[in-house]
Design an enzyme around this catalytic site. Structure first.
Site, PDB file in Angstrom:
ATOM      1  N   CYS A  99      47.596  42.295  18.562  1.00  0.00           N
ATOM      2  CA  CYS A  99      47.396  43.716  18.301  1.00  0.00           C
ATOM      3  C   CYS A  99      46.873  43.886  16.888  1.00  0.00           C
ATOM      4  O   CYS A  99      47.390  43.278  15.956  1.00  0.00           O
ATOM      5  CB  CYS A  99      48.731  44.442  18.468  1.00  0.00           C
ATOM      6  SG  CYS A  99      48.621  46.205  18.173  1.00  0.00           S
ATOM      7  N   HIS A 142      48.845  48.003  27.421  1.00  0.00           N
ATOM      8  CA  HIS A 142      49.114  47.846  25.982  1.00  0.00           C
ATOM      9  C   HIS A 142      48.610  49.069  25.207  1.00  0.00           C
ATOM     10  O   HIS A 142      49.323  49.626  24.373  1.00  0.00           O
ATOM     11  CB  HIS A 142      48.421  46.555  25.520  1.00  0.00           C
ATOM     12  CG  HIS A 142      48.458  46.281  24.046  1.00  0.00           C
ATOM     13  ND1 HIS A 142      48.884  45.069  23.539  1.00  0.00           N
ATOM     14  CD2 HIS A 142      48.092  47.029  22.975  1.00  0.00           C
ATOM     15  CE1 HIS A 142      48.799  45.107  22.200  1.00  0.00           C
ATOM     16  NE2 HIS A 142      48.308  46.275  21.841  1.00  0.00           N
ATOM     17  N   GLU A 143      47.384  49.510  25.506  1.00  0.00           N
ATOM     18  CA  GLU A 143      46.794  50.643  24.773  1.00  0.00           C
ATOM     19  C   GLU A 143      47.512  51.954  25.077  1.00  0.00           C
ATOM     20  O   GLU A 143      47.762  52.751  24.177  1.00  0.00           O
ATOM     21  CB  GLU A 143      45.302  50.778  25.090  1.00  0.00           C
ATOM     22  CG  GLU A 143      44.449  49.610  24.617  1.00  0.00           C
ATOM     23  CD  GLU A 143      44.721  49.184  23.187  1.00  0.00           C
ATOM     24  OE1 GLU A 143      44.847  50.064  22.309  1.00  0.00           O
ATOM     25  OE2 GLU A 143      44.828  47.978  22.947  1.00  0.00           O
ATOM     26  N   HIS A 146      50.619  52.364  23.164  1.00  0.00           N
ATOM     27  CA  HIS A 146      50.428  52.835  21.787  1.00  0.00           C
ATOM     28  C   HIS A 146      50.541  54.354  21.697  1.00  0.00           C
ATOM     29  O   HIS A 146      51.084  54.889  20.737  1.00  0.00           O
ATOM     30  CB  HIS A 146      49.032  52.449  21.265  1.00  0.00           C
ATOM     31  CG  HIS A 146      48.964  51.101  20.622  1.00  0.00           C
ATOM     32  ND1 HIS A 146      49.697  50.771  19.510  1.00  0.00           N
ATOM     33  CD2 HIS A 146      48.229  49.999  20.917  1.00  0.00           C
ATOM     34  CE1 HIS A 146      49.413  49.514  19.152  1.00  0.00           C
ATOM     35  NE2 HIS A 146      48.525  49.023  19.995  1.00  0.00           N
TER      36      HIS A 146
HETATM   37 ZN   LIG Z   1      47.686  47.135  20.010  1.00  0.00          ZN
END
Ligand SMILES: [Zn+2]
Length: 190
Positions: A99, A142-143, A146
């Protein structure tokens, strides 16, 4: 071209939850352009969420280039208000993740194998894609994490998570190199 500094852990701003975009207008399109500029300037990043540059509008961008494992998904790709509408958790896959906000740390993360995502494109039109069986499915999760203030080590088991943060702290202390513009907070407590 506007390359923004990327926030890095343990910046508390990475823990904030982003809000839905009400209308995809020029200011949102400008944010998307800035995010692509910022992503490309990192050299090796493939995706970025708005929260990583301190913006709390729900936007994620992807540019996997030649690494794209799923040619049916056209790159570069910007998603406004992405929402996972179906998650096939009958099968899971393990992908080594890194990341831009947790520089130099790479860990194997297990996530559901297949996702369906609804989002608005740059014109504000509703789109839907289903991705499964490759690392793009993990990347999308994953995004979107966030945007909800979740960093990838938090997807690990408790023990692994402690190990990950310890490793990260060590990398930071050793001054492991970061080849892109970052913004550090004053706090250094993990
Ligand atoms: Zn990330």
């Amino acid at each position: 071209m506007a390359v923004k500094p990327i926030l890095i852990a343990p910046d508390p701003r990475l823990k904030r939850v982003a809000s839905a975009v009400e209308k995809v207008d020029d200011s949102v399109r400008q944010l998307i352009t800035d995010m692509f500029d910022t992503l490309r300037a990192t050299g090796n990043g493939v995706a970025l969420a708005s929260t990583q540059i301190g913006d709390l509008r729900r936007v994620v961008v992807f540019d996997l280039g030649e690494h794209n494992p799923d040619p049916s998904v056209k790159m570069p790709l910007a998603m406004v208000n992405p929402e996972i509408t179906a998650l096939d958790d009958a099968e899971w896959q393990v992908v080594e993740e890194g990341c831009l906000s947790v520089p130099n740390l790479y860990m194997s993360v297990e996530r559901p194998f297949k996702v369906t995502v609804q989002y608005l494109d740059e014109q504000g039109d509703k789109q839907e894609i289903t991705v499964g069986g490759n690392w793009l499915a993990s990347c999308i999760q994953h995004e979107i994490n966030h945007l909800d203030g979740i960093l990838f080590p938090e997807k690990l088991s408790r023990v692994q998570q402690m190990r990950a943060w310890k490793k990260y702290q060590k990398l930071r202390k050793q001054g492991a190199q970061i080849n892109y513009k970052v913004e550090e907070s004053d706090s250094h407590i993990l």
